[in-house]
Design a protein around this motif. Structure first.
Motif, PDB file in Angstrom:
ATOM      1  N   GLY A  49      -2.436   2.841  10.317  1.00  0.00           N
ATOM      2  CA  GLY A  49      -0.999   3.021  10.143  1.00  0.00           C
ATOM      3  C   GLY A  49      -0.617   4.153   9.229  1.00  0.00           C
ATOM      4  N   GLY A  50      -1.366   5.256   9.272  1.00  0.00           N
ATOM      5  CA  GLY A  50      -1.064   6.390   8.415  1.00  0.00           C
ATOM      6  C   GLY A  50      -1.575   6.258   6.993  1.00  0.00           C
ATOM      7  N   ARG A  51      -2.312   5.191   6.723  1.00  0.00           N
ATOM      8  CA  ARG A  51      -2.878   4.959   5.389  1.00  0.00           C
ATOM      9  C   ARG A  51      -4.364   4.651   5.558  1.00  0.00           C
ATOM     10  NH1 ARG A  51       0.262   0.261   2.674  1.00  0.00           N
ATOM     11  NH2 ARG A  51      -0.160   1.356   0.728  1.00  0.00           N
ATOM     12  N   THR A  52      -5.025   4.258   4.485  1.00  0.00           N
ATOM     13  CA  THR A  52      -6.389   3.743   4.580  1.00  0.00           C
ATOM     14  C   THR A  52      -6.358   2.239   4.295  1.00  0.00           C
ATOM     15  OG1 THR A  52      -6.899   4.065   2.240  1.00  0.00           O
ATOM     16  CG2 THR A  52      -7.341   5.919   3.752  1.00  0.00           C
ATOM     17  N   VAL A  53      -7.393   1.549   4.735  1.00  0.00           N
ATOM     18  CA  VAL A  53      -7.490   0.123   4.445  1.00  0.00           C
ATOM     19  C   VAL A  53      -7.531  -0.121   2.944  1.00  0.00           C
ATOM     20  CG1 VAL A  53      -9.011  -1.890   4.644  1.00  0.00           C
ATOM     21  CG2 VAL A  53      -8.518  -0.488   6.657  1.00  0.00           C
ATOM     22  N   GLU A 106      -5.838   1.448   0.673  1.00  0.00           N
ATOM     23  CA  GLU A 106      -4.463   1.444   0.184  1.00  0.00           C
ATOM     24  C   GLU A 106      -3.749   0.146   0.564  1.00  0.00           C
ATOM     25  OE1 GLU A 106      -3.001   6.017   0.218  1.00  0.00           O
ATOM     26  OE2 GLU A 106      -3.707   5.234   2.146  1.00  0.00           O
ATOM     27  N   VAL A 107      -3.976  -0.324   1.785  1.00  0.00           N
ATOM     28  CA  VAL A 107      -3.389  -1.603   2.192  1.00  0.00           C
ATOM     29  C   VAL A 107      -3.953  -2.731   1.345  1.00  0.00           C
ATOM     30  CG1 VAL A 107      -3.092  -3.225   4.101  1.00  0.00           C
ATOM     31  CG2 VAL A 107      -3.035  -0.763   4.547  1.00  0.00           C
ATOM     32  N   ALA A 108      -5.258  -2.687   1.088  1.00  0.00           N
ATOM     33  CA  ALA A 108      -5.895  -3.724   0.276  1.00  0.00           C
ATOM     34  C   ALA A 108      -5.314  -3.749  -1.137  1.00  0.00           C
ATOM     35  CB  ALA A 108      -7.405  -3.496   0.226  1.00  0.00           C
ATOM     36  N   ALA A 109      -5.033  -2.573  -1.696  1.00  0.00           N
ATOM     37  CA  ALA A 109      -4.440  -2.523  -3.030  1.00  0.00           C
ATOM     38  C   ALA A 109      -3.089  -3.225  -3.044  1.00  0.00           C
ATOM     39  CB  ALA A 109      -4.298  -1.073  -3.491  1.00  0.00           C
ATOM     40  N   ASP A 110      -2.295  -3.007  -2.004  1.00  0.00           N
ATOM     41  CA  ASP A 110      -1.008  -3.696  -1.913  1.00  0.00           C
ATOM     42  C   ASP A 110      -1.204  -5.208  -1.804  1.00  0.00           C
ATOM     43  OD1 ASP A 110       0.339  -1.300  -2.011  1.00  0.00           O
ATOM     44  OD2 ASP A 110       0.730  -1.206   0.146  1.00  0.00           O
ATOM     45  N   ALA A 111      -2.162  -5.631  -0.954  1.00  0.00           N
ATOM     46  CA  ALA A 111      -2.377  -7.062  -0.745  1.00  0.00           C
ATOM     47  C   ALA A 111      -2.879  -7.740  -2.020  1.00  0.00           C
ATOM     48  CB  ALA A 111      -3.372  -7.275   0.399  1.00  0.00           C
ATOM     49  N   VAL A 112      -3.782  -7.083  -2.732  1.00  0.00           N
ATOM     50  CA  VAL A 112      -4.296  -7.663  -3.982  1.00  0.00           C
ATOM     51  C   VAL A 112      -3.179  -7.753  -5.024  1.00  0.00           C
ATOM     52  CG1 VAL A 112      -5.899  -7.300  -5.903  1.00  0.00           C
ATOM     53  CG2 VAL A 112      -6.688  -6.972  -3.541  1.00  0.00           C
TER      54      VAL A 112
END
Length: 452
Positions: A384-388, A390-396
Motif C-alpha cells: 500500500g505504498g509503505r513497507t510492512v 511501517e505498518v507494523a510500527a503503527d499496529a504496535v
C-alpha cells in the motif's frame, strides 16, 4: 480437538445449532480471558536429534517419558489407545504435535502478568523434567536441521489420518505437521458484531504479525532464503482450509455465514467409541444430511462439529473464541509479546477502532497477496505504498495504547516488538547474523542459543 471420551453426543437436527454453537462463546467483557498456546522442538543435547515417542535403550527417555515425568507435578494423563499423548491440570493442558513438538495450551487468564507467570512456571517444569532425560527444548518456527524423514511421529490416531491425507492437497502439509512450531493467543468476543470486528482486524493484520515474529530462516542446516519458512509452509498446505477467507469481509458476514464456510471444508475424521474413523475428504454438509457411506447408521453430532471446526486452519480461527495463528514460535519474551500485541489491539474499544481504521481500505486480494509475500520479504515487504515495517510500527503503537488503557502496566510486554520495528531486525535476522558471523556457518549452534 476432542480427546477420547470428551465428545458432545448431542445429535445435529438443525443447521441453526451450528451457528448457535459459535454464539455460545459470546461473553461479557468482565469475563474475557487471554489464553496462550506455544510449541517448541525437543532435542537431545548430545546430537540435536528430535526425540522419538519412546526410544528404548540406550536412551534414557523420549516424549513418553517426558509426559510421565510431569505427572507427579499434578498433571493428569490423556490417553489415546492406551498411550499418554497429553496432560491436563486445572484449565491448562499439554499436548503433542505430530513430530513431538511440545505444546502448552494455557488457561484463560485475566491479564498478561498472570500469563507471564504461567509461562515461567511451564518453562521451569519443562527444564526440570527434560534435563535428566538429556533433552532440551527450543521454540523456533521451523526445525533448523532435521529432514522431514528424520522427524518422529507421535502415536495419535487423528495424526495418522492427516498424514495420509495431506500429500493429496498440498506440497508442504507434512512439513507443517512435523517441522513447524507456533505461538497463538485465544481471545474472546462479546457478541456476533464484536466477533466480526475483531476477526476482520486480526485477519488483515495477521501477515504483519507473521513478519514481526519471523523466526525460521534455516532449512536442513542452511539459510533458506526466507525470514519465515513456517509462513511459506502455510501457503502450500491445504487451500481448502487455510489462509485469509474472503467470506469474512463480505457484507452480512456472521456466525451463519461462517457455518456455510466450515461446512464446505473437507472433513478429516470423526470419533466413535474412543476410536478415530477416517473420513478424509468427505463433506460435513452431506454427513449431516445423509450420513457417511462408509459408516452406515452413524449420524452427525455436536462433538463431530466441534472436532471439524478445529480442522479449519485459517490464519485466524473462529471457534468459541478467536485464535491468532500467524506467528512463529520464539524466545520467551516473544512468546509473550504475541498475546500482548493482540490483547492491546482487540480488547480496548478505542484501540480496536483505530486498528479497524488502519486496515479498513485494504482490499482482500491484497491482504492475501501480502500473506504470500511476507515469508520472503519480511518487514521490508512493500504494501500500500509503505513497507510492512511501517505498518507494523503503527499496529504496535495502537496495541501499546490499548494496553495502557487497561491500566495494568501490561505494555511492558511489547518491548521486543518495539525493538524490532525500531531496528528492523527480527529473530530470523538475528540468527542469520550469527550464522554468517560467530557461528561460522554452523546452524546447530542455534539449539543452545534458543533453548528455553
Amino acid at each position: 480437538m476432542s480427546n477420547p471420551g470428551e465428545a458432545d453426543l448431542t445429535p445435529i437436527t438443525d443447521r441453526r445449532q451450528l451457528a448457535a454453537w459459535f454464539d455460545q462463546g459470546s461473553k461479557p467483557r468482565s469475563e474475557w480471558g487471554i489464553g496462550t498456546e506455544h510449541e517448541k522442538f525437543g532435542f537431545y543435547h548430545d546430537d540435536h536429534r528430535a526425540p522419538p515417542y519412546d526410544p528404548g535403550a540406550p536412551r534414557a527417555g523420549g516424549i513418553r517419558q517426558l509426559l510421565e515425568g510431569f505427572q507427579p507435578k499434578g498433571w493428569a494423563p490423556i490417553l489415546d489407545a492406551g498411550n499418554p499423548i497429553g496432560l491436563t491440570r486445572s484449565k491448562a493442558s499439554i499436548s503433542l504435535e505430530p513430530g513431538g513438538q511440545f505444546e502448552l495450551s494455557g488457561a484463560p487468564l485475566a491479564d498478561l502478568h498472570a500469563g507471564w507467570a504461567e509461562l515461567q512456571n511451564h518453562l521451569e517444569e519443562t527444564r526440570a523434567v527434560a534435563g535428566p532425560l538429556g533433552m532440551g527444548f527450543a521454540p523456533l518456527g521451523f526445525h533448523p536441521l532435521a529432514r522431514r524423514d528424520d522427524m518422529p511421529w507421535m502415536p495419535k490416531g487423528r495424526y495418522m489420518i492427516m498424514r495420509n491425507y495431506m500429500p493429496r492437497v498440498g506440497r508442504m502439509g507434512l512439513d507443517m505437521m512435523l517441522r513447524t512450531c507456533t505461538v497463538q493467543v485465544n481471545l474472546d468476543f462479546g457478541s456476533e458484531a464484536d466477533m466480526v470486528s475483531k476477526l476482520r482486524v486480526s485477519l488483515a493484520l495477521q501477515p504483519v504479525a507473521t513478519a514481526l515474529f519471523a523466526n525460521s530462516p534455516f532449512l536442513e542446516g542452511k539459510p533458506n532464503g526466507l525470514r519465515t519458512l513456517r509462513g511459506r509452509v502455510w501457503t502450500e498446505t491445504d487451500p481448502d482450509r487455510t489462509g485469509i477467507p474472503a467470506v469474512a469481509f463480505e457484507q452480512g458476514f456472521g456466525f451463519e455465514r461462517f457455518v456455510d464456510y466450515v461446512l464446505d471444508v473437507p472433513m478429516y475424521f470423526i470419533m466413535r467409541d474412543g476410536r478415530w474413523i477416517d473420513c478424509a475428504g468427505a463433506s460435513f454438509r452431506d454427513f449431516m444430511a445423509k450420513g457417511l457411506p462408509a459408516q452406515p447408521g452413524v449420524s452427525a453430532t455436536m462433538g463431530d462439529w466441534a472436532d471439524h471446526v478445529t480442522t479449519v486452519f485459517t490464519d485466524v480461527r473462529l471457534k468459541r473464541f478467536l485464535e491468532m495463528r500467524g506467528a512463529d514460535a520464539g524466545s520467551p519474551e516473544m512468546l509473550h509479546a504475541l498475546p500482548a500485541f493482540w490483547t492491546g489491539l482487540l480488547y480496548d474499544p478505542a484501540a480496536l477502532a483505530a486498528a479497524g481504521a488502519l486496515v479498513r481500505d485494504w482490499p482482500v486480494a491484497e491482504m492475501q497477496a501480502l500473506r504470500v509475500a511476507v515469508p520472503e520479504g519480511g518487514l521490508t515487504t512493500p504494501f500500500g505504498g509503505r513497507t510492512v515495517r511501517e505498518v507494523a510500527a503503527d499496529a504496535v503503537a495502537i496495541a501499546r495504547d490499548g494496553l495502557k488503557a487497561r491500566g495494568l502496566g501490561e505494555e511492558v510486554y511489547l518491548a521486543p516488538l518495539e525493538e524490532i520495528v525500531a531496528t528492523g531486525e527480527t529473530q530470523a535476522d538475528k540468527w542469520l547474523r550469527l550464522f554468517h558471523g560467530e557461528w561460522r556457518g554452523d546452524v546447530s549452534r542455534i539449539f543452545a542459543a534458543a533453548a528455553i
